[in-house]
Design a protein around this motif. Structure first.
Motif, PDB file in Angstrom:
ATOM      1  N   TYR A  65      48.039 -77.187 -60.404  1.00  0.00           N
ATOM      2  CA  TYR A  65      48.317 -76.574 -59.103  1.00  0.00           C
ATOM      3  C   TYR A  65      47.719 -75.175 -59.030  1.00  0.00           C
ATOM      4  O   TYR A  65      47.088 -74.807 -58.022  1.00  0.00           O
ATOM      5  N   VAL A  66      47.909 -74.381 -60.077  1.00  0.00           N
ATOM      6  CA  VAL A  66      47.417 -72.999 -60.089  1.00  0.00           C
ATOM      7  C   VAL A  66      45.900 -72.969 -59.949  1.00  0.00           C
ATOM      8  O   VAL A  66      45.342 -72.191 -59.169  1.00  0.00           O
ATOM      9  N   TYR A  67      45.212 -73.846 -60.678  1.00  0.00           N
ATOM     10  CA  TYR A  67      43.751 -73.848 -60.637  1.00  0.00           C
ATOM     11  C   TYR A  67      43.234 -74.285 -59.265  1.00  0.00           C
ATOM     12  O   TYR A  67      42.287 -73.694 -58.730  1.00  0.00           O
ATOM     13  N   ALA A  68      43.839 -75.334 -58.709  1.00  0.00           N
ATOM     14  CA  ALA A  68      43.394 -75.843 -57.408  1.00  0.00           C
ATOM     15  C   ALA A  68      43.601 -74.798 -56.313  1.00  0.00           C
ATOM     16  O   ALA A  68      42.730 -74.596 -55.463  1.00  0.00           O
ATOM     17  N   ARG A  69      44.739 -74.120 -56.324  1.00  0.00           N
ATOM     18  CA  ARG A  69      45.019 -73.138 -55.284  1.00  0.00           C
ATOM     19  C   ARG A  69      44.075 -71.945 -55.380  1.00  0.00           C
ATOM     20  O   ARG A  69      43.592 -71.440 -54.363  1.00  0.00           O
ATOM     21  N   GLU A  70      43.817 -71.485 -56.604  1.00  0.00           N
ATOM     22  CA  GLU A  70      42.932 -70.326 -56.743  1.00  0.00           C
ATOM     23  C   GLU A  70      41.507 -70.658 -56.331  1.00  0.00           C
ATOM     24  O   GLU A  70      40.809 -69.826 -55.762  1.00  0.00           O
ATOM     25  N   ALA A  71      41.078 -71.898 -56.607  1.00  0.00           N
ATOM     26  CA  ALA A  71      39.697 -72.270 -56.285  1.00  0.00           C
ATOM     27  C   ALA A  71      39.533 -72.643 -54.818  1.00  0.00           C
ATOM     28  O   ALA A  71      38.561 -72.226 -54.172  1.00  0.00           O
ATOM     29  N   PHE A  72      40.476 -73.406 -54.255  1.00  0.00           N
ATOM     30  CA  PHE A  72      40.257 -74.008 -52.944  1.00  0.00           C
ATOM     31  C   PHE A  72      41.278 -73.617 -51.885  1.00  0.00           C
ATOM     32  O   PHE A  72      41.198 -74.091 -50.754  1.00  0.00           O
ATOM     33  N   GLY A  73      42.254 -72.794 -52.232  1.00  0.00           N
ATOM     34  CA  GLY A  73      43.199 -72.332 -51.230  1.00  0.00           C
ATOM     35  C   GLY A  73      44.536 -73.048 -51.268  1.00  0.00           C
ATOM     36  O   GLY A  73      44.778 -73.945 -52.082  1.00  0.00           O
ATOM     37  N   ASP A  74      45.410 -72.638 -50.344  1.00  0.00           N
ATOM     38  CA  ASP A  74      46.789 -73.116 -50.325  1.00  0.00           C
ATOM     39  C   ASP A  74      46.907 -74.630 -50.140  1.00  0.00           C
ATOM     40  O   ASP A  74      47.725 -75.277 -50.786  1.00  0.00           O
ATOM     41  N   PHE A  75      46.103 -75.183 -49.232  1.00  0.00           N
ATOM     42  CA  PHE A  75      46.271 -76.599 -48.917  1.00  0.00           C
ATOM     43  C   PHE A  75      45.933 -77.479 -50.115  1.00  0.00           C
ATOM     44  O   PHE A  75      46.664 -78.428 -50.433  1.00  0.00           O
ATOM     45  N   ALA A  76      44.834 -77.164 -50.800  1.00  0.00           N
ATOM     46  CA  ALA A  76      44.477 -77.940 -51.985  1.00  0.00           C
ATOM     47  C   ALA A  76      45.537 -77.773 -53.067  1.00  0.00           C
ATOM     48  O   ALA A  76      45.896 -78.741 -53.750  1.00  0.00           O
ATOM     49  N   GLY A  77      46.045 -76.548 -53.208  1.00  0.00           N
ATOM     50  CA  GLY A  77      47.104 -76.325 -54.179  1.00  0.00           C
ATOM     51  C   GLY A  77      48.348 -77.131 -53.849  1.00  0.00           C
ATOM     52  O   GLY A  77      48.978 -77.724 -54.739  1.00  0.00           O
ATOM     53  N   PHE A  78      48.703 -77.180 -52.572  1.00  0.00           N
ATOM     54  CA  PHE A  78      49.876 -77.957 -52.169  1.00  0.00           C
ATOM     55  C   PHE A  78      49.677 -79.437 -52.464  1.00  0.00           C
ATOM     56  O   PHE A  78      50.591 -80.103 -52.966  1.00  0.00           O
ATOM     57  N   LEU A  79      48.507 -79.989 -52.139  1.00  0.00           N
ATOM     58  CA  LEU A  79      48.256 -81.406 -52.397  1.00  0.00           C
ATOM     59  C   LEU A  79      48.378 -81.714 -53.886  1.00  0.00           C
ATOM     60  O   LEU A  79      48.907 -82.765 -54.274  1.00  0.00           O
ATOM     61  N   SER A  80      47.892 -80.811 -54.725  1.00  0.00           N
ATOM     62  CA  SER A  80      48.012 -81.001 -56.172  1.00  0.00           C
ATOM     63  C   SER A  80      49.473 -81.014 -56.596  1.00  0.00           C
ATOM     64  O   SER A  80      49.914 -81.897 -57.341  1.00  0.00           O
ATOM     65  N   ALA A  81      50.242 -80.023 -56.121  1.00  0.00           N
ATOM     66  CA  ALA A  81      51.658 -79.933 -56.495  1.00  0.00           C
ATOM     67  C   ALA A  81      52.451 -81.120 -55.950  1.00  0.00           C
ATOM     68  O   ALA A  81      53.288 -81.694 -56.650  1.00  0.00           O
ATOM     69  N   TRP A  82      52.196 -81.505 -54.706  1.00  0.00           N
ATOM     70  CA  TRP A  82      52.926 -82.609 -54.077  1.00  0.00           C
ATOM     71  C   TRP A  82      52.650 -83.926 -54.813  1.00  0.00           C
ATOM     72  O   TRP A  82      53.578 -84.692 -55.108  1.00  0.00           O
ATOM     73  N   SER A  83      51.382 -84.179 -55.110  1.00  0.00           N
ATOM     74  CA  SER A  83      51.021 -85.420 -55.797  1.00  0.00           C
ATOM     75  C   SER A  83      51.646 -85.469 -57.182  1.00  0.00           C
ATOM     76  O   SER A  83      52.197 -86.504 -57.594  1.00  0.00           O
ATOM     77  N   TYR A  84      51.559 -84.367 -57.899  1.00  0.00           N
ATOM     78  CA  TYR A  84      52.073 -84.352 -59.261  1.00  0.00           C
ATOM     79  C   TYR A  84      53.591 -84.509 -59.269  1.00  0.00           C
ATOM     80  O   TYR A  84      54.149 -85.241 -60.094  1.00  0.00           O
ATOM     81  N   TRP A  85      54.242 -83.839 -58.343  1.00  0.00           N
ATOM     82  CA  TRP A  85      55.701 -83.899 -58.287  1.00  0.00           C
ATOM     83  C   TRP A  85      56.176 -85.327 -58.002  1.00  0.00           C
ATOM     84  O   TRP A  85      57.055 -85.846 -58.681  1.00  0.00           O
ATOM     85  N   THR A  86      55.595 -85.971 -57.013  1.00  0.00           N
ATOM     86  CA  THR A  86      56.019 -87.331 -56.683  1.00  0.00           C
ATOM     87  C   THR A  86      55.712 -88.293 -57.829  1.00  0.00           C
ATOM     88  O   THR A  86      56.505 -89.196 -58.127  1.00  0.00           O
ATOM     89  N   MET A  87      54.572 -88.086 -58.487  1.00  0.00           N
ATOM     90  CA  MET A  87      54.215 -88.952 -59.606  1.00  0.00           C
ATOM     91  C   MET A  87      55.243 -88.866 -60.732  1.00  0.00           C
ATOM     92  O   MET A  87      55.619 -89.884 -61.315  1.00  0.00           O
ATOM     93  N   THR A  88      55.753 -87.661 -61.005  1.00  0.00           N
ATOM     94  CA  THR A  88      56.640 -87.493 -62.157  1.00  0.00           C
ATOM     95  C   THR A  88      57.984 -88.187 -61.965  1.00  0.00           C
ATOM     96  O   THR A  88      58.420 -88.946 -62.841  1.00  0.00           O
ATOM     97  N   TRP A  89      58.636 -87.959 -60.816  1.00  0.00           N
ATOM     98  CA  TRP A  89      59.969 -88.547 -60.709  1.00  0.00           C
ATOM     99  C   TRP A  89      59.936 -90.052 -60.458  1.00  0.00           C
ATOM    100  O   TRP A  89      60.849 -90.775 -60.865  1.00  0.00           O
ATOM    101  N   VAL A  90      58.874 -90.544 -59.829  1.00  0.00           N
ATOM    102  CA  VAL A  90      58.760 -92.001 -59.692  1.00  0.00           C
ATOM    103  C   VAL A  90      58.461 -92.628 -61.056  1.00  0.00           C
ATOM    104  O   VAL A  90      59.031 -93.668 -61.415  1.00  0.00           O
TER     105      VAL A  90
END
Length: 455
Positions: A65-90
């Protein structure tokens, strides 16, 4: 966490319960699957090295998440965090359900859906309790569970080489067709064997000397998992006849029985599988809280995820445990509708989104002249590693299958509503702050002038 603990976190998260069925899953394709495993290992190590390079530059909790947000901005960072979060608890729900089958082997007898549900929920909440106790306890559980599952698996892998019989291997390309096609088909099953390679980077903020140890732990953990995977699969291939292995429901148990005789192998392997799954749940429960914690610090996730105690984001742990528990209940009481299977498909795609964005972020940092902040004077090597890691992750996406990509993209886009809500809240706060700054201070009466004293 020390280097050893971080390494065990990576290895424990990579090696879950799937390894105990893996040799039988790829046996129909023949020994070409071993070649596919070797190719995938190269890609996984490249991805591990990329995470190590990125952690040197930004050794904070949140990893991809940190790398994606710094490179591509908030939206890319959010997509990374959202995808990873949903993947973990499922994924945690799926692991808990898988643990029930191995518990039945350890404790045979008649079981009910209610008993199975209690066992699955226990598998979810025991690691959650360890996480509530703090990072030190998470590391201790991870260290012990990794040793307890690594030693028997490595024992079977090494001893199995002494019982190796080439006649048991079957043909090189048992599936027919071209060898390349057989390797690709086997790779589609093996692709997700290395999910978890990012674990040390995700918890970089809790690792001692992260600039050095995150990269080392990531590479060492990935290589350790690869050794177990490759040697274990080779030992099972060589000790169990191919026609029997294709139909095996417990390939490692069959391998132990073939080596030493008797039928005690099933109990041994089932015990190792339960320990392996509990260890993986321990690590993945921590991972499920780290990504939303990092995103919440930037206002991209609700502020509740910032709640932290003893190095562990406790609200994130609680949220993941509750959501995984809901899915587990759905599996046992409403599972006939296929809801659980659809959600598991979502995880196969969701796992790849943070990887793609992280590898792309490394390419971006290098091509924009910021390579000095990652690794000075090593541009060619770092760029090659980043491109290999990106290609490996792209292969993961292709291997997920159309159904997984379709369901995963729908769930990914559903997160846009969450992003819109959080972005609107941030914009409102900025407007309030700007308005407060622009408002002149209230008029305050000045005290009457005091006449000068005339001498």
């Amino acid at each position: 966490m020390s280097l050893l603990t971080a390494t065990c976190l990576v290895m424990g998260n990579i090696i879950g319960g799937g390894i105990f069925l893996l040799p039988a899953s790829v046996a129909p394709f023949g020994t070409v699957s071993l070649v596919a495993f070797g190719v995938l290992t190269i890609g996984a190590v490249a991805l591990a090295l990329v995470f190590g390079r990125l952690a040197e530059r930004h050794p904070d909790t949140g990893g991809p998440y940190v790398y994606a947000r710094e490179a591509f901005g908030d939206f890319a960072g959010f997509l990374s965090a959202w995808s990873y979060w949903t993947m973990t608890w499922v994924s945690n729900a799926a692991l808990a359900v898988a643990a029930v089958g191995y518990v039945h082997v350890l404790f045979p007898g008649r079981a009910s859906a209610g008993t199975d549900l209690l066992v699955a929920l226990g598998a979810l909440w025991l690691p959650a309790i360890a996480n509530f106790a703090g990072t030190r306890y998470v590391g201790a559980v991870q260290l012990v569970s990794t040793v307890l599952k690594f030693v028997p698996l490595l024992f079977i892998a090494v001893v199995g080489l002494f019982f190796f019989d080439p006649d048991n291997l079957g043909s090189f390309n048992a599936g027919g067709g071209s060898a390349v096609g057989g390797m690709s088909a086997a790779a589609a099953i093996l692709l997700y064997s290395y999910v978890g390679v990012e674990s040390a980077a995700m918890s970089a903020g809790e690792v001692r000397d992260p600039e050095r140890n995150v990269g080392r732990a990531t590479v060492l953990g990935t290589i350790g998992a690869a050794v177990v995977y490759l040697l274990g699969t080779l030992a099972v291939f060589g000790s169990v006849a191919h026609d029997k292995l294709v139909n095996s429901k417990a390939p490692f148990s069959d391998a132990v029985d073939a080596m030493f005789g008797g039928h005690w192998g099933g109990t041994l392997v089932a015990g190792a599988a339960v320990v392996s799954i509990i260890g993986a749940l321990n690590g993945w429960t921590l991972m499920s809280a780290q990504s939303p914690y990092a995103a919440a610090k930037d206002g991209l996730f609700p502020a509740a995820f910032l709640t932290k105690r003893r190095g562990v984001p406790t609200f994130g742990v609680l949220a993941a445990a509750v959501l995984a528990s809901v899915l587990t209940v759905i599996n046992y009481f409403i599972g006939s509708g296929g809801v659980f299977e659809i959600l598991v498909l979502i995880t196969t795609f969701s796992a790849t989104v943070p990887y793609l964005l992280a590898a792309g972020a490394q390419v971006y940092f290098l091509l924009t002249g910021r390579r000095d902040k990652v690794r000075p004077a090593r541009f060619a090597r770092d760029l090659t590693l980043a491109l290999v890691a990106f290609g490996f992750t792209f292969w993961l996406v292709a291997g997920a299958g159309y159904a997984a990509i379709y369901q995963g993209v729908l769930f990914l886009f559903a997160g846009i509503l969450v992003y819109a809500w959080m972005a609107a809240r941030r914009a409102g706060r900025r407007e309030d702050q700007a308005g407060a700054a622009a408002t002149p201070p209230a008029h305050r009466p000045q005290p009457d002038a005091v006449p000068e004293k005339v001498s």
